[in-house]
Design an enzyme around this catalytic site. Sequence first.
Site, PDB file in Angstrom:
ATOM      1  N   HIS A  62      39.024  38.856  41.637  1.00 46.25           N
ATOM      2  CA  HIS A  62      38.974  37.541  41.004  1.00 46.25           C
ATOM      3  C   HIS A  62      37.562  37.421  40.433  1.00 46.25           C
ATOM      4  O   HIS A  62      36.610  37.958  41.020  1.00 46.25           O
ATOM      5  CB  HIS A  62      39.090  36.378  41.992  1.00 46.25           C
ATOM      6  CG  HIS A  62      40.313  36.327  42.849  1.00 46.25           C
ATOM      7  ND1 HIS A  62      40.433  37.019  44.021  1.00 46.25           N
ATOM      8  CD2 HIS A  62      41.458  35.614  42.712  1.00 46.25           C
ATOM      9  CE1 HIS A  62      41.600  36.739  44.575  1.00 46.25           C
ATOM     10  NE2 HIS A  62      42.246  35.895  43.801  1.00 46.25           N
ATOM     11  N   ASP A 103      34.959  36.664  43.007  1.00 50.17           N
ATOM     12  CA  ASP A 103      34.578  37.705  43.979  1.00 50.17           C
ATOM     13  C   ASP A 103      33.407  38.506  43.438  1.00 50.17           C
ATOM     14  O   ASP A 103      32.550  38.965  44.185  1.00 50.17           O
ATOM     15  CB  ASP A 103      35.720  38.701  44.219  1.00 50.17           C
ATOM     16  CG  ASP A 103      37.010  38.024  44.584  1.00 50.17           C
ATOM     17  OD1 ASP A 103      36.950  36.986  45.249  1.00 50.17           O
ATOM     18  OD2 ASP A 103      38.073  38.551  44.193  1.00 50.17           O
TER      19      ASP A 103
END
Length: 442
Positions: free
Chosen positions: A107, A110
């Site tokens: 993501h 992240d």
Amino acid sequence: MGILLGDREYFKGVGKIAYEGPETDNPLAFRWYDENRIIVGKSMKEHLRFAIAYWHTFVGSGLDPFGGPTQFYPWDEKSDPIDRAKDKADAAFEFITKMGAPYYCFHDLDVIDYADEVRTNEKRIQTMTDYLGAKQKESGVKLLWGTANLFSHHRYMNGASTNPDFQVVTHAGAQVKMALDATIALGGENYVFWGGREGYMTLLNTDMKREQEHFAQMLKMAVAYARKNGFKGKFFIEPKPMEPTKHQYDYDCATVIGFLRQFDLLDDFAINIEVNHATLAGHTFDHELQVAADAGVLGSIDANRGDYQNGWDTDQFPNDLMEWTQAMMVILKAGGLAGGGINFDAKRRRNSTDMEDIFYAHIGGMDTVARALVIADKVIQHGEFDKIRTERYASFDSGKGADYEAGKLQLEDLFQMAVDGGEPTMISGRQEYLENLLARFI
Ligand code: XUL
Ligand code: CO
């Protein structure tokens, strides 16, 4: 502008994980995952296309609703977000390379922390896209899919693309655009939508029809933007029935297929099936795979497992050989995954706090899946399941049964045939026989 890649070793004392075979005593070796072993004409590496999930493996901290982090990382120490993100990327690529996984998934959040200003985030993700691109080049590791986290920020508490406030929807769009830019620049092979907050908490304040139309609109805009910018890969929707929202629109595969068909999105989308999400929807993993395969949208897998004693998304590493053998039978018979791979959307338990635990977790998961592939191939080669299944439907292969399938009969014809043929003889489904037969291969 040159990119300085870090040279610090984060996982000291663990080298490249090697295949040593089922008899080895080495806990840091593969017993079944032999990446070059050929199964039905393809190497294990090509069949399984393992990916490491950035969020659990390099970000997850072990926190739960009753307590803070237990897992602390040396790549998380610097105060500057870009410095911290680069250290994390160094650690990630060291780990992924040591595991011998060909892919990773992320993501946006992240990879790098986001602030509140869209322009700041754009700069941050672009900086990290360059850095990750260099790491990919250096290691040969590829991006299986990227995605945007549209569920953690408080602005998304009432949904992202399905939020009743259009200004929130614009932020969801901005984040999707930036995540797509990163995915495309990194040669990402797919892009995922998981709608954790695309659903509702109570119907008392929700216009479900309108929210789903808004969701479809966002997907169409994402496809148009990505195609215009050269993205050739697949988009995946990842179903989950609930958690964090009470009811999520992408409930299960059947629901998602209906939605994609309703909004004419089937050409660009396939499904990313997660094991524990299937369990939460009241299905088995192989059921969800078969539903997707039958509709031609079996795209990718998030590998993990739930817990039989509780009803939430525990995201444990896979270890159920029976479950995975049945899954692999479906996947092999479907001719593989459409563009996707097997991503470990799984986390260590809160009290697994050693660095080596990260390796044990992934080794166990990869070995389980690889072993299931070997077994499923043997089961299919043996042929008895296919034979029994085919024979079970033989009454439709000729005569009036074939006419029925071809749409040549009327309801009155069925009436007459029921009268003439009388009560059917009972035919056993032989479930226990089949379960025993499968167990023989395990
Ligand atoms: C949450 C989940 C997500 C998606 C990506 O249950 O599975 O991590 O895989 O957003
Ligand atoms: Co997932």
